[in-house]
Design an enzyme around this catalytic site. Structure first.
Site, PDB file in Angstrom:
ATOM      1  N   GLU A   1      45.713  50.123  51.790  1.00 36.30           N
ATOM      2  CA  GLU A   1      44.844  51.009  52.576  1.00 36.30           C
ATOM      3  C   GLU A   1      45.138  50.873  54.075  1.00 36.30           C
ATOM      4  OE1 GLU A   1      41.314  49.474  50.493  1.00 36.30           O
ATOM      5  OE2 GLU A   1      40.742  51.571  50.203  1.00 36.30           O
TER       6      GLU A   1
ATOM      7  N   ALA B   1      41.555  42.854  50.389  1.00 34.22           N
ATOM      8  CA  ALA B   1      40.356  42.166  50.874  1.00 34.22           C
ATOM      9  C   ALA B   1      40.310  40.746  50.315  1.00 34.22           C
ATOM     10  CB  ALA B   1      39.119  42.937  50.422  1.00 34.22           C
TER      11      ALA B   1
ATOM     12  N   GLU C   1      41.958  47.550  42.745  1.00 34.07           N
ATOM     13  CA  GLU C   1      40.517  47.271  42.829  1.00 34.07           C
ATOM     14  C   GLU C   1      39.798  47.462  41.505  1.00 34.07           C
ATOM     15  OE1 GLU C   1      42.273  48.759  45.160  1.00 34.07           O
ATOM     16  OE2 GLU C   1      41.515  48.305  47.171  1.00 34.07           O
TER      17      GLU C   1
ATOM     18  N   GLY D   1      43.168  46.670  49.911  1.00 32.57           N
ATOM     19  CA  GLY D   1      42.998  46.867  51.344  1.00 32.57           C
ATOM     20  C   GLY D   1      44.317  46.780  52.105  1.00 32.57           C
TER      21      GLY D   1
HETATM   22  N1  3HC Z   1      41.157  37.464  47.726  1.00 35.50           N
HETATM   23  C1  3HC Z   1      40.952  36.142  47.691  1.00 35.50           C
HETATM   24  N2  3HC Z   1      41.870  35.258  47.267  1.00 35.50           N
HETATM   25  C2  3HC Z   1      43.035  35.742  46.842  1.00 35.50           C
HETATM   26  C3  3HC Z   1      43.326  37.123  46.840  1.00 35.50           C
HETATM   27  C4  3HC Z   1      42.324  38.000  47.312  1.00 35.50           C
HETATM   28  N3  3HC Z   1      42.536  39.318  47.386  1.00 35.50           N
HETATM   29  N4  3HC Z   1      44.578  37.303  46.369  1.00 35.50           N
HETATM   30  C5  3HC Z   1      45.051  36.092  46.079  1.00 35.50           C
HETATM   31  N5  3HC Z   1      44.122  35.145  46.365  1.00 35.50           N
HETATM   32  C6  3HC Z   1      44.276  33.689  46.238  1.00 35.50           C
HETATM   33  C7  3HC Z   1      44.342  33.258  44.791  1.00 35.50           C
HETATM   34  O1  3HC Z   1      43.055  33.013  44.275  1.00 35.50           O
HETATM   35  C8  3HC Z   1      45.169  31.998  44.893  1.00 35.50           C
HETATM   36  O2  3HC Z   1      44.312  30.975  45.339  1.00 35.50           O
HETATM   37  P1  3HC Z   1      44.568  29.452  44.891  1.00 35.50           P
HETATM   38  O3  3HC Z   1      45.945  29.120  45.331  1.00 35.50           O
HETATM   39  O4  3HC Z   1      43.482  28.722  45.565  1.00 35.50           O
HETATM   40  O5  3HC Z   1      44.441  29.471  43.402  1.00 35.50           O
HETATM   41  C9  3HC Z   1      46.153  32.302  46.029  1.00 35.50           C
HETATM   42  O6  3HC Z   1      45.550  33.352  46.781  1.00 35.50           O
HETATM   43  C10 3HC Z   1      47.509  32.763  45.551  1.00 35.50           C
HETATM   44  O7  3HC Z   1      47.325  33.830  44.636  1.00 35.50           O
HETATM   45  P2  3HC Z   1      48.149  33.928  43.283  1.00 35.50           P
HETATM   46  O8  3HC Z   1      48.199  32.617  42.601  1.00 35.50           O
HETATM   47  O9  3HC Z   1      47.605  35.087  42.536  1.00 35.50           O
HETATM   48  O10 3HC Z   1      49.605  34.258  43.900  1.00 35.50           O
HETATM   49  P3  3HC Z   1      50.784  35.125  43.304  1.00 35.50           P
HETATM   50  O11 3HC Z   1      51.919  34.971  44.235  1.00 35.50           O
HETATM   51  O12 3HC Z   1      50.959  34.839  41.848  1.00 35.50           O
HETATM   52  O13 3HC Z   1      50.284  36.648  43.401  1.00 35.50           O
HETATM   53  C11 3HC Z   1      49.273  38.539  44.449  1.00 35.50           C
HETATM   54  C12 3HC Z   1      50.083  37.252  44.633  1.00 35.50           C
HETATM   55  C13 3HC Z   1      50.096  39.545  43.649  1.00 35.50           C
HETATM   56  C14 3HC Z   1      48.942  39.100  45.797  1.00 35.50           C
HETATM   57  C15 3HC Z   1      47.999  38.209  43.645  1.00 35.50           C
HETATM   58  O14 3HC Z   1      47.348  37.125  44.283  1.00 35.50           O
HETATM   59  C16 3HC Z   1      46.992  39.309  43.538  1.00 35.50           C
HETATM   60  O15 3HC Z   1      47.143  40.182  42.721  1.00 35.50           O
HETATM   61  N6  3HC Z   1      45.916  39.253  44.355  1.00 35.50           N
HETATM   62  C17 3HC Z   1      44.817  40.168  44.272  1.00 35.50           C
HETATM   63  C18 3HC Z   1      45.160  41.516  44.841  1.00 35.50           C
HETATM   64  C19 3HC Z   1      43.964  42.418  44.799  1.00 35.50           C
HETATM   65  O16 3HC Z   1      43.289  42.551  43.805  1.00 35.50           O
HETATM   66  N7  3HC Z   1      43.685  43.079  45.916  1.00 35.50           N
HETATM   67  C20 3HC Z   1      42.596  43.963  46.034  1.00 35.50           C
HETATM   68  C21 3HC Z   1      41.443  43.227  46.603  1.00 35.50           C
HETATM   69  S1  3HC Z   1      40.003  44.224  46.677  1.00 35.50           S
HETATM   70  C22 3HC Z   1      40.201  45.167  48.076  1.00 35.50           C
HETATM   71  O17 3HC Z   1      41.203  45.110  48.722  1.00 35.50           O
HETATM   72  C23 3HC Z   1      39.015  46.020  48.434  1.00 35.50           C
HETATM   73  C24 3HC Z   1      39.330  47.015  49.471  1.00 35.50           C
HETATM   74  O18 3HC Z   1      39.536  48.260  48.879  1.00 35.50           O
HETATM   75  C25 3HC Z   1      38.210  47.134  50.449  1.00 35.50           C
END
Ligand code: 3HC
Ligand code: NAI
Length: 689
Positions: free
Chosen positions: A106, A63, A126, A103
């Site tokens: 998922e 997400a 998450e 997500g």
């Molecule tokens: N939402 C919003 N922004 C996100 C994001 C997310 N899920 N994931 C990454 N970004 C953004 C970062 O803030 C960053 O922004 P910036 O360049 O403006 O600083 C950009 O994307 C690149 O991210 P990273 O610098 O972290 O890039 P990496 O290549 O180092 O890592 C990644 C990539 C492993 C995908 C890492 O970004 C990550 O772990 N992201 C979060 C993953 C996550 O937590 N997902 C679960 C979300 S909650 C969900 O899905 C709820 C669902 O169950 C309904």
């Protein structure tokens, strides 16, 4: 929106490719793109099966975390989109590269088949955002992997490699690295040829049936992890959601439970704090006047001076990424001892199965031990970790200036000293910077980068690069006594000392801080690190310095504030009580009792106030950098979001009023900072900066 997806039909297979850089987060626009592309695929008579893949560096990263702040998901929401995929008329294959997270995974669990390249990682992180997988993850993953593995994966949030995902049954097969599209296409054609159906994970029961009517499985998991989960809301909600997957009369009831728990978490202060930290950690490397394209220096050979507590740990960071380190000491025995400690650390890791013996030898082989600074003539970066004395450090930097090659970066690990005074003894202050590691330096994730008045931007940019390479989160600080983390926490330690003299109990102070979420209170921490570390050189007579005088050094010798039995069980020390009473009498401090709320305010509001001063003086670029520094350097509880975020949630007017009360009773050192007052009066928070 057209540019977010591509649809093509190849050999009877509809291929949906989503391209939402940088990481294909499933924000509203991406969800709409997936829906639109899927509708094309469903409507395409030529397509008998469908592949969903992503362009760019990764499969869906989950997400869009920023969307949570809006409190709802715009159409099409996750459930509508994902249900449509799962219930669609044609088999759908998720073709995964990079990371399938949250997500993203998922979505893949709603597809009917999944394949991934070996380098891919899959996970439901998450929990790190204080939420649970709210798009069906808690209901579907257990149906593929069983309850214990699902609980473990979802509450830890740790991604797993594709090979393990295959073994666990999350993936149907592995693709060849670099050939995802071709292998996915071949897989789809096989499915079509064999007349395969579109099996739904939600219909599986075999992996969860054995856990039905067995609440003890969940209770045991809770009990086993009680310590790690303490203070966090999400793990308990995850356990409940997985239990609902097993116990609900039908799938939809379980899903409803997941949704309800998800919404509760999304609106909790803990999750808001953890989402704040997610973005804050990614901000710290962005320095307002140092653009991303600033030229950097190649740092291939590293020098470390001093093989004591810090030097050894600092060296390990570079050995771990394969960079050679020249380790310099004054005398052979100190050098041997330092190298020996590094070896012992690696051997301990090897004994725990975290590395092989060959890796231990490979890392040790990268060390060049040396006596004398002359050995540093051709290193690209040298980090000084000698005694915390200006005279000693200036002597070292004067010599480095004469010895090191032009362009080498000269760094100090000083905790408190004025970096500009150190730089001033060299003819190249532009190459001098602070690289302040936290103890143990090979473990703690924070690296404070101290920017001197003359530090060159390319030197700063290079330091940010090397921080990333060694896996540390950098926070950039200006020059002042203690920089960001140590400076902000100084009032906390001072308050703990002051409070016991005023009659507060050591036990109560430690308990209040643990209840707030720290792993231990200030006195437990001092006993652990050793009272002599700070107390020996104290110029003032304090409870700590008095305990040190009685040879009470904490856990390592004779106990400190606490006495320790053979099992390290702590009881409040009568000697410490005596020292406190004597000192309070000597200083004429009036004794009284304190409520828990008052204790917490006295201990932590001064930290917020110091943070405000750090911002006023532009020592930190933004409040969230202070939060990250304290979370990663001092283990400030992540679900509080750090002191500045917590202050906003608490309400700045309340903090200002409390500080004014302390000021009236105890004096000017509590006077609220101008910035704090200004924000409070304007009805704003630090977040507004
Ligand atoms: N939402 C919003 N922004 C996100 C994001 C997310 N899920 N994931 C990454 N970004 C953004 C970062 O803030 C960053 O922004 P910036 O360049 O403006 O600083 C950009 O994307 C690149 O991210 P990273 O610098 O972290 O890039 P990496 O290549 O180092 O890592 C990644 C990539 C492993 C995908 C890492 O970004 C990550 O772990 N992201 C979060 C993953 C996550 O937590 N997902 C679960 C979300 S909650 C969900 O899905 C709820 C669902 O169950 C309904
Ligand atoms: P330490 O006393 O354990 O190690 C210092 C080492 O430097 C000793 O082994 C000493 O022999 C060596 N040394 C002294 N002068 C030298 C010289 N001219 N050339 C080569 N080697 C020399 O000290 P520690 O704790 O490692 O601290 C080092 C620095 O790191 C200090 O500036 C300290 O403030 C800082 N620091 C310490 C932290 C801690 O928790 N111990 C945390 C963060 C920073």
């Amino acid at each position: 929106m057209a540019e977010l997806f591509n649809y093509a039909c190849v050999d009877g297979v509809g291929i949906v490719t989503i391209d939402a850089p940088p990481v294909n987060t499933l924000g509203a626009a991406t969800r709409a793109a997936v829906m639109q592309a899927m509708q094309l695929a469903w409507a395409d008579d030529a397509a008998q099966a469908i592949i969903i893949a992503c362009a760019g560096r990764t499969f869906f990263a989950g997400a869009d975390i920023a969307e949570f702040a809006t409190g709802h998901f715009a159409d099409p929401d996750f459930i509508t989109l994902f249900d449509a995929i799962e219930n669609g008329p044609k088999p759908v294959i998720a073709a995964i590269h990079g990371t399938a997270l949250g997500g993203g995974l998922e979505l893949a669990l709603h597809c009917h088949y999944r394949l991934a390249v070996p380098s891919a990682k899959l996970g439901l992180p998450e929990v790190n955002l204080g939420i649970l997988p709210g798009a069906g993850g808690t209901q579907r993953l257990p149906r593929l992997v069983g309850v214990p593995v699902a609980l473990d994966l979802i509450t830890s949030g740790k991604p797993i490699k594709a090979a393990q995902a295959l073994e666990l049954g999350i993936l149907d097969r592995l693709a060849t690295e670099g050939q995802l599209q071709a292998d996915a296409l071949a897989f789809a054609k096989e499915l079509i040829a064999s007349g395969a159906t579109a099996p739904r994970v939600r219909d599986r029961d075999d992996k969860i049936a054995p856990y039905r009517g067995k609440p003890e499985v969940f209770d045991a998991f809770r009990a086993q992890n009680a310590r790690a989960f303490k203070g966090f809301k999400a793990p308990e909600a995850i356990i409940k959601a997985v239990q609902a997957a097993v116990e609900s009369p039908n799938f939809d009831e379980g899903s409803k439970r997941e949704q309800a728990l998800f919404l509760e978490l999304m609106n909790s202060p803990e999750s808001k704090a953890q989402r704040h930290v997610f973005f804050a950690q990614r901000m710290t490397a962005k320095v307002p006047d140092v653009p991303a394209d600033t030229p950097t220096r190649d740092l291939k050979r590293i020098g470390v001076i001093g093989a004591g507590t810090m030097g050894g740990g600092i060296a390990m960071n570079f050995l771990n990424i394969g960079l050679p380190v020249t380790l310099v000491e004054l005398k052979q025995d100190a050098l041997d001892r330092g190298v020996g400690v590094i070896r012992k650390n690696y051997e301990n890791s090897a004994a725990k199965g975290r590395m092989t013996e060959a890796q231990v030898e490979q890392r040790m082989g990268l060390i060049t031990p040396a006596i004398g600074l002359e050995a540093l003539a051709d290193v690209d970066l040298v980090i000084e970790a000698v005694f915390e004395s200006m005279a000693v450090k200036q002597d070292v930097f004067t010599k480095l200036d004469a010895i090191c090659k032009p362009g080498a970066i000269l760094a100090s690990n000083t905790s408190f000293l004025d970096l500009n005074e150190i730089a001033a003894v060299t003819k190249r202050p532009q190459d001098v910077i602070g690289l302040h590691f936290f103890s143990p330096a090979n473990v703690m994730p924070l690296l404070e980068i101290v920017r001197g008045a003359k530090t060159d931007k390319s030197v700063l940019a290079s330091a940010l690069n090397i921080a990333k390479a060694i896996g540390k989160t950098p926070v950039v600080a200006g020059v002042c006594h203690g920089f960001i983390a140590n400076r902000a926490m100084e009032p906390y330690m001072a308050e703990a000392e002051a409070l016991v003299l005023e009659g507060a109990s050591v036990l109560d102070i430690d308990r209040v801080i643990r209840d707030y979420g720290f792993a231990m209170g200030p006195f437990q921490m001092l006993d652990l690190i050793g009272l002599d570390v700070i107390g020996r050189d104290s110029t003032r007579k304090t409870v700590m310095s008095e305990l040190v005088k009685r040879d009470r050094l904490g856990q390592k010798k004779n106990g400190g504030y606490y006495d320790y039995d053979a099992e390290r069980k702590a009881t409040l020390s009568p000697v410490a009580l005596e020292v406190i009473a004597e000192l309070a009498a000597e200083k004429g401090v009036a004794q009284r009792s304190f409520s828990d709320e008052e204790l917490l305010g006295r201990l932590l509001y001064p930290v917020v106030n110091e943070g405000a001063k750090i911002l006023e003086e532009k020592i930190a670029s933004r409040p969230s950098d202070i939060d990250v520094a304290l979370i990663m350097g001092y283990n400030w509880p992540v679900y509080r979001g750090g002191p500045m975020f917590w202050a906003d949630l608490t309400g700045l007017p309340k903090i200002v009023a409390a500080l004014r009360g302390f000021e009236a009773t105890y004096g000017a050192r509590y006077a609220p900072a101008a910035l704090l007052v200004q924000l409070a009066d304007a009805g704003k928070g630090f977040g507004s900066l």
